[in-house]
Design an enzyme around this catalytic site. Structure first.
Site, PDB file in Angstrom:
ATOM      1  N   TYR A  61     -26.766 -37.953 -20.249  1.00  0.00           N
ATOM      2  CA  TYR A  61     -25.515 -38.432 -20.308  1.00  0.00           C
ATOM      3  C   TYR A  61     -24.965 -39.692 -20.158  1.00  0.00           C
ATOM      4  O   TYR A  61     -25.141 -40.305 -19.107  1.00  0.00           O
ATOM      5  CB  TYR A  61     -24.430 -37.733 -19.422  1.00  0.00           C
ATOM      6  CG  TYR A  61     -24.638 -35.850 -19.762  1.00  0.00           C
ATOM      7  CD1 TYR A  61     -25.072 -35.584 -20.846  1.00  0.00           C
ATOM      8  CD2 TYR A  61     -24.371 -35.242 -18.603  1.00  0.00           C
ATOM      9  CE1 TYR A  61     -25.316 -34.062 -21.121  1.00  0.00           C
ATOM     10  CE2 TYR A  61     -24.439 -33.690 -18.732  1.00  0.00           C
ATOM     11  CZ  TYR A  61     -24.935 -33.332 -19.973  1.00  0.00           C
ATOM     12  OH  TYR A  61     -24.784 -31.862 -20.310  1.00  0.00           O
ATOM     13  N   GLN A  62     -24.711 -40.449 -21.390  1.00  0.00           N
ATOM     14  CA  GLN A  62     -24.234 -42.015 -21.429  1.00  0.00           C
ATOM     15  C   GLN A  62     -25.265 -42.814 -20.587  1.00  0.00           C
ATOM     16  O   GLN A  62     -25.059 -43.450 -19.829  1.00  0.00           O
ATOM     17  CB  GLN A  62     -22.878 -42.186 -20.608  1.00  0.00           C
ATOM     18  CG  GLN A  62     -21.685 -41.578 -21.383  1.00  0.00           C
ATOM     19  CD  GLN A  62     -21.735 -40.192 -21.398  1.00  0.00           C
ATOM     20  OE1 GLN A  62     -21.850 -39.542 -22.978  1.00  0.00           O
ATOM     21  NE2 GLN A  62     -21.258 -39.276 -20.585  1.00  0.00           N
TER      22      GLN A  62
END
Length: 345
Positions: A61-62
């Protein structure tokens, strides 16, 4: 908030797990709608104050910034033993495979990077994010067991797999005396119920916790037909998962709206209350305070048998979507879902 045991583990978790994919530097991932650190902290703190103690993130995630935001906020706002933290690791990259990095080495590297991001000595639940078709499951299980024995992981879980894969893995783990998967995080909600074919009955039989993602179908189950949001407009992956079945799903969404109006509650509460009759703790993403509030209130809403039957009746079989719809080489190469950006893992 209500609490329960996570499968056969010793972990006590809130019936709602806060999904943290919406947190992180938007410039480091494929989602343009994610929250910066300041706003992520506000949502996490509100979740804690509302009784949520279960948080789910991932190194994907990111590019790890979700882990960084979540870890710092939890260190600031809660004691470590008050929260249950889950994160996930990706399959080996083509570069790692070409250079001879083993599954065991890969897991240790990924976990160490996640612990660094989180600022923690261990995670409560370490999740195999998606099946690695190019790495033997024995290597995955051995690598995870080593991390459990090292004290860096308390329990292990799995995501995006078939029931036969979970059964095979846990049978091998039992035979070898390794840690077994105690939870599964699959795609499951009121308009996508394919997990009920094999995964749900298998997990019920084995005492494996169900912690599904996309609990509100990327917001579709929380809004009346025609209503939209910034995320629905920007999230191409969510459209990929749901647009093909929008017409047949709309019948169910209308029924959620009808019950919500009759009961004077939100559609979020109705949709999650239904899911809570089936699973241990759904993973619910939140980027606004009212997302948290609706999820928490859903744990207090009890639907009648008639309401449950009314919601379920229009469902028709769906083709697999998202990660599970891809062919094996695409799954292994991760071309369609996650990117770790420029981060060295």
């Amino acid at each position: 908030m209500k609490y329960t045991r996570l499968g056969k583990s010793e972990l006590t978790v809130s019936r709602i797990c806060m999904g943290c994919m919406g947190f992180g530097d938007a410039g480091q991932g494929q989602h343009a709608w994610t929250l910066d650190e300041e706003h992520s902290r506000e949502i996490i703190r509100h979740g804690l104050e509302s009784g949520i103690n279960f948080f789910d993130t991932a190194i994907a995630y990111q590019s790890g910034t979700s882990e960084q935001y979540v870890g710092k906020a939890l260190r600031n706002f809660a004691r470590r033993d008050e929260v249950v933290v889950a994160t996930k690791f990706l399959p080996r990259t083509e570069e790692e495979i070409g250079s001879g990095v083993t599954g065991q080495q890969h897991i240790e590297r990924m976990l160490n990077k996640s612990l660094q991001n989180l600022g923690m000595d261990y995670v409560d639940l370490y999740i195999y994010h998606m099946w690695d078709w190019q790495t033997p499951i024995a290597d995955i299980l051995d690598g995870l067991n080593r991390m459990v024995k090292a004290g860096k992981v308390r329990y292990i879980g799995i995501s995006n797999c078939y029931a036969w894969q979970l059964a095979k893995a846990n049978a091998m783990a039992e035979k070898e005396g390794w840690a077994k998967f105690i939870s599964v995080q699959g795609h499951y909600n009121l308009i996508f119920r394919e997990e009920e074919r094999e995964m749900v009955p298998y997990c019920d039989e084995e005492g494996i916790a169900l912690t599904p993602y996309s609990a509100l179908a990327s917001g579709r189950l929380s809004r009346r037909r025609g209503e939209t949001s910034e995320r629905l407009q920007k999230d191409a992956y969510a459209r990929f998962k749901y647009d093909a079945t929008a017409q047949q799903d709309s019948i169910i969404i209308d029924r959620v709206s009808e019950i919500a109006e009759k009961r004077s509650v939100t559609m979020t509460e109705v949709s999650l209350a239904w899911l809570l009759t089936k699973v241990t703790a759904p993973v619910v993403g939140a980027t606004k305070f009212h997302h948290v509030d609706g999820a928490v209130r859903s744990t207090e809403l009890e639907l009648t048998d008639e309401e449950i039957a009314f919601l379920e009746a229009p469902y028709v079989p769906h083709a697999l979507s998202g990660v599970m719809a891809q062919n094996k080489p695409a799954c292994a190469k991760e071309k369609h879902v996650w990117s770790t950006g420029n981060q060295k893992i």
